[in-house]
Design a protein around this motif. Structure first.
Motif, mmCIF file in Angstrom:
data_model
loop_
_atom_site.group_PDB
_atom_site.id
_atom_site.type_symbol
_atom_site.label_atom_id
_atom_site.label_comp_id
_atom_site.label_asym_id
_atom_site.label_seq_id
_atom_site.Cartn_x
_atom_site.Cartn_y
_atom_site.Cartn_z
ATOM 1 N N LEU A 52 0.835 -1.198 0.000
ATOM 2 C CA LEU A 52 0.000 0.000 0.000
ATOM 3 C C LEU A 52 0.880 1.262 0.000
ATOM 4 O O LEU A 52 0.637 2.190 -0.773
ATOM 5 C CB LEU A 52 -0.923 0.014 1.219
ATOM 6 N N ILE A 53 1.904 1.273 0.831
ATOM 7 C CA ILE A 53 2.823 2.408 0.872
ATOM 8 C C ILE A 53 3.533 2.558 -0.471
ATOM 9 O O ILE A 53 3.684 3.664 -0.987
ATOM 10 C CB ILE A 53 3.847 2.253 2.017
ATOM 11 N N GLN A 54 3.952 1.451 -1.056
ATOM 12 C CA GLN A 54 4.640 1.501 -2.347
ATOM 13 C C GLN A 54 3.726 2.091 -3.426
ATOM 14 O O GLN A 54 4.157 2.930 -4.218
ATOM 15 C CB GLN A 54 5.098 0.113 -2.750
ATOM 16 N N ASP A 55 2.466 1.692 -3.450
ATOM 17 C CA ASP A 55 1.509 2.241 -4.424
ATOM 18 C C ASP A 55 1.319 3.740 -4.218
ATOM 19 O O ASP A 55 1.328 4.516 -5.171
ATOM 20 C CB ASP A 55 0.148 1.540 -4.308
ATOM 21 N N ARG A 56 1.156 4.160 -2.982
ATOM 22 C CA ARG A 56 0.971 5.587 -2.693
ATOM 23 C C ARG A 56 2.228 6.388 -3.006
ATOM 24 O O ARG A 56 2.150 7.512 -3.479
ATOM 25 C CB ARG A 56 0.547 5.788 -1.242
ATOM 26 N N PHE A 57 3.370 5.799 -2.737
ATOM 27 C CA PHE A 57 4.642 6.442 -3.045
ATOM 28 C C PHE A 57 4.762 6.691 -4.554
ATOM 29 O O PHE A 57 5.110 7.782 -4.995
ATOM 30 C CB PHE A 57 5.781 5.563 -2.542
ATOM 31 N N GLN A 58 4.438 5.686 -5.355
ATOM 32 C CA GLN A 58 4.504 5.834 -6.806
ATOM 33 C C GLN A 58 3.490 6.866 -7.298
ATOM 34 O O GLN A 58 3.790 7.655 -8.186
ATOM 35 C CB GLN A 58 4.281 4.489 -7.490
ATOM 36 N N ARG A 59 2.311 6.886 -6.695
ATOM 37 C CA ARG A 59 1.293 7.875 -7.072
ATOM 38 C C ARG A 59 1.755 9.287 -6.710
ATOM 39 O O ARG A 59 1.603 10.223 -7.491
ATOM 40 C CB ARG A 59 -0.036 7.540 -6.395
ATOM 41 N N GLU A 60 2.341 9.451 -5.528
ATOM 42 C CA GLU A 60 2.856 10.770 -5.127
ATOM 43 C C GLU A 60 3.946 11.241 -6.081
ATOM 44 O O GLU A 60 3.972 12.407 -6.476
ATOM 45 C CB GLU A 60 3.409 10.728 -3.705
#
Length: 98
Positions: A52-60
């Protein structure tokens, strides 16, 4: 300290519960351009939470890339990557007051 085999940390800028921010130089450019490195370290080691953090990191990173190109008051994104279990954003250094 050298991050990603490229960014030489000059000194820390800020530290918080979720990570660190550093002023650094890009050693792979002739100008040794200064940049800001934001290091995010997940506080949970649960694999689902990490994804989840990795997905949000890529989106940011994608959002910052778009906004940084469009607005001169938002730092440009130079790079983003994972190293070990840490996430990194490399941004334009804008000298001045916070």
């Amino acid at each position: 300290m050298l991050i990603n085999g490229r960014y030489q940390v000059l000194h820390p800028l800020q530290e918080g519960g979720f990570g660190h921010t550093f002023l650094a130089e890009d050693t792979q450019l002739p100008s040794r351009r200064r940049c800001v490195i934001k290091q995010l370290k997940p506080v949970h080691h649960n694999p689902e939470f990490y994804r989840l953090i990795q997905d949000r990191f890529q989106r940011e990173a994608a959002i910052q890339e778009t906004l940084g190109e469009a607005c001169p008051q938002i730092p440009r994104l130079y790079a983003y990557f994972l190293e070990g279990d840490l996430f990194y954003l490399v941004e334009e250094w804008i000298d001045g007051e916070t």
